[in-house]
Design a protein around this motif. Structure first.
Motif, PDB file in Angstrom:
ATOM      1  N   ASN A  92       0.779  -1.280   0.162  1.00 55.31           N
ATOM      2  CA  ASN A  92      -0.074  -0.088  -0.005  1.00 55.31           C
ATOM      3  C   ASN A  92       0.644   1.211  -0.056  1.00 55.31           C
ATOM      4  N   SER A  93       0.269   2.396  -0.450  1.00 55.24           N
ATOM      5  CA  SER A  93       0.872   3.723  -0.319  1.00 55.24           C
ATOM      6  C   SER A  93      -0.234   4.670  -0.143  1.00 55.24           C
ATOM      7  N   ALA A  94      -0.054   5.990  -0.454  1.00 51.23           N
ATOM      8  CA  ALA A  94      -0.724   6.844  -0.077  1.00 51.23           C
ATOM      9  C   ALA A  94      -0.653   8.333  -1.177  1.00 51.23           C
ATOM     10  N   ALA A  95      -1.553   8.992  -1.533  1.00 53.34           N
ATOM     11  CA  ALA A  95      -1.532  10.219  -2.341  1.00 53.34           C
ATOM     12  C   ALA A  95      -2.019  11.501  -1.479  1.00 53.34           C
ATOM     13  N   PHE A  96      -1.149  12.356  -1.569  1.00 50.24           N
ATOM     14  CA  PHE A  96      -1.503  13.885  -0.723  1.00 50.24           C
ATOM     15  C   PHE A  96      -1.622  14.811  -1.756  1.00 50.24           C
ATOM     16  N   SER A 154      -3.026   0.685  -8.462  1.00 49.16           N
ATOM     17  CA  SER A 154      -3.335  -0.177  -7.274  1.00 49.16           C
ATOM     18  C   SER A 154      -4.859  -0.768  -7.623  1.00 49.16           C
ATOM     19  N   LYS A 155      -5.127  -1.661  -6.901  1.00 53.41           N
ATOM     20  CA  LYS A 155      -6.361  -2.366  -7.101  1.00 53.41           C
ATOM     21  C   LYS A 155      -7.559  -1.480  -6.498  1.00 53.41           C
ATOM     22  N   VAL A 156      -7.556  -0.462  -5.505  1.00 58.19           N
ATOM     23  CA  VAL A 156      -8.281   0.056  -4.962  1.00 58.19           C
ATOM     24  C   VAL A 156      -7.695   1.388  -4.421  1.00 58.19           C
ATOM     25  N   GLN A 165     -11.478   4.708   6.564  1.00 58.59           N
ATOM     26  CA  GLN A 165     -11.825   5.151   5.495  1.00 58.59           C
ATOM     27  C   GLN A 165     -12.993   6.090   5.761  1.00 58.59           C
ATOM     28  N   VAL A 166     -13.066   7.169   4.791  1.00 56.83           N
ATOM     29  CA  VAL A 166     -14.311   8.096   4.866  1.00 56.83           C
ATOM     30  C   VAL A 166     -15.044   8.124   3.637  1.00 56.83           C
ATOM     31  N   PRO A 167     -16.384   8.320   3.658  1.00 57.79           N
ATOM     32  CA  PRO A 167     -17.188   8.278   2.436  1.00 57.79           C
ATOM     33  C   PRO A 167     -16.701   9.360   1.471  1.00 57.79           C
ATOM     34  N   GLN A 168     -16.468  10.438   2.053  1.00 62.92           N
ATOM     35  CA  GLN A 168     -16.171  11.493   0.834  1.00 62.92           C
ATOM     36  C   GLN A 168     -15.357  12.584   1.920  1.00 62.92           C
ATOM     37  N   ILE A 169     -14.714  13.628   0.845  1.00 65.10           N
ATOM     38  CA  ILE A 169     -13.945  14.723   1.563  1.00 65.10           C
ATOM     39  C   ILE A 169     -14.663  15.917   1.122  1.00 65.10           C
ATOM     40  N   LEU A 178      -3.630   4.073  -1.434  1.00 65.15           N
ATOM     41  CA  LEU A 178      -3.488   3.164  -2.858  1.00 65.15           C
ATOM     42  C   LEU A 178      -3.113   2.023  -2.205  1.00 65.15           C
ATOM     43  N   ILE A 179      -4.234   0.923  -2.421  1.00 69.53           N
ATOM     44  CA  ILE A 179      -4.133  -0.294  -1.926  1.00 69.53           C
ATOM     45  C   ILE A 179      -4.214  -1.473  -2.487  1.00 69.53           C
ATOM     46  N   GLY A 180      -3.216  -2.245  -2.713  1.00 67.02           N
ATOM     47  CA  GLY A 180      -3.128  -3.421  -3.513  1.00 67.02           C
ATOM     48  C   GLY A 180      -2.109  -2.982  -4.709  1.00 67.02           C
ATOM     49  N   LEU A 181      -0.949  -2.379  -4.367  1.00 69.18           N
ATOM     50  CA  LEU A 181      -0.243  -1.959  -5.192  1.00 69.18           C
ATOM     51  C   LEU A 181      -0.010  -3.020  -6.411  1.00 69.18           C
TER      52      LEU A 181
END
Length: 158
Positions: free
Chosen positions: A37-41, A62-64, A81-85, A104-107
């Motif tokens: 996994n990773s993340a985007a900002f 990523s898968k998700v 997890q949040v439904p929206q920002i 970014l889940i399941g790279l």
């Protein structure tokens, strides 16, 4: 002829109904090989008077892709997890380490510093933004980190 004029008017009105969201300084976090996994900002700025929400994201790497937030529950930091920002009219929201972000889940590939990856942002008004974002070091974007002794040290000095 009247149908064509009506269609053009409807398309013009619907296009102007989209909120104007500006994306600044987007990046994905580089991770060691094999990390799942990773993340985007990034910074999101709603330049309209109309409230809009980021409701989903996707990337081919990523898968998700999920919208997430860090919360402090009884002194323990948790990621959820949040439904929206939501971006109120003329509001800026920061997606940053330790706060709101896109997981970014399941790279499907390693995220390596200096490369770019695709990211699509989908908004509640039906608009979307397709981005090519840079991959940065794990510590990039973390700015100032508070040290245990109360001193601050820049992340790049570590």
């Amino acid at each position: 002829m009247n149908k064509v004029i009506t269609l053009i008017a409807a398309l013009t009105l619907s296009a102007s109904a989209f909120a104007e969201v500006k994306v600044d300084q987007p990046y994905a976090r580089a991770v060691p090989p094999g990390q799942p996994n990773s993340a985007a900002f990034m910074s999101l700025k709603n330049n309209s008077d109309t409230e809009v929400s980021l409701v989903s994201a996707s990337s081919s790497v990523s898968k998700v892709a999920e919208l997430h937030a860090h919360t402090n529950e009884n002194g323990v930091m948790k990621m959820r997890q949040v439904p929206q920002i939501t971006l109120k009219g003329n509001q800026q929201v920061e997606l940053k380490p330790g706060g709101l972000h896109i997981m970014l889940i399941g790279l499907k590939q390693n995220l390596v510093k200096g490369e770019t990856v695709d990211l699509t942002l989908n908004f509640s008004d039906g608009s979307s933004k397709s981005l090519d974002i840079n991959v940065k070091d794990v510590m990039s974007g973390m700015g100032q980190m508070k040290m245990h002794n109360g001193m601050q040290k820049k992340a790049q000095d570590q």
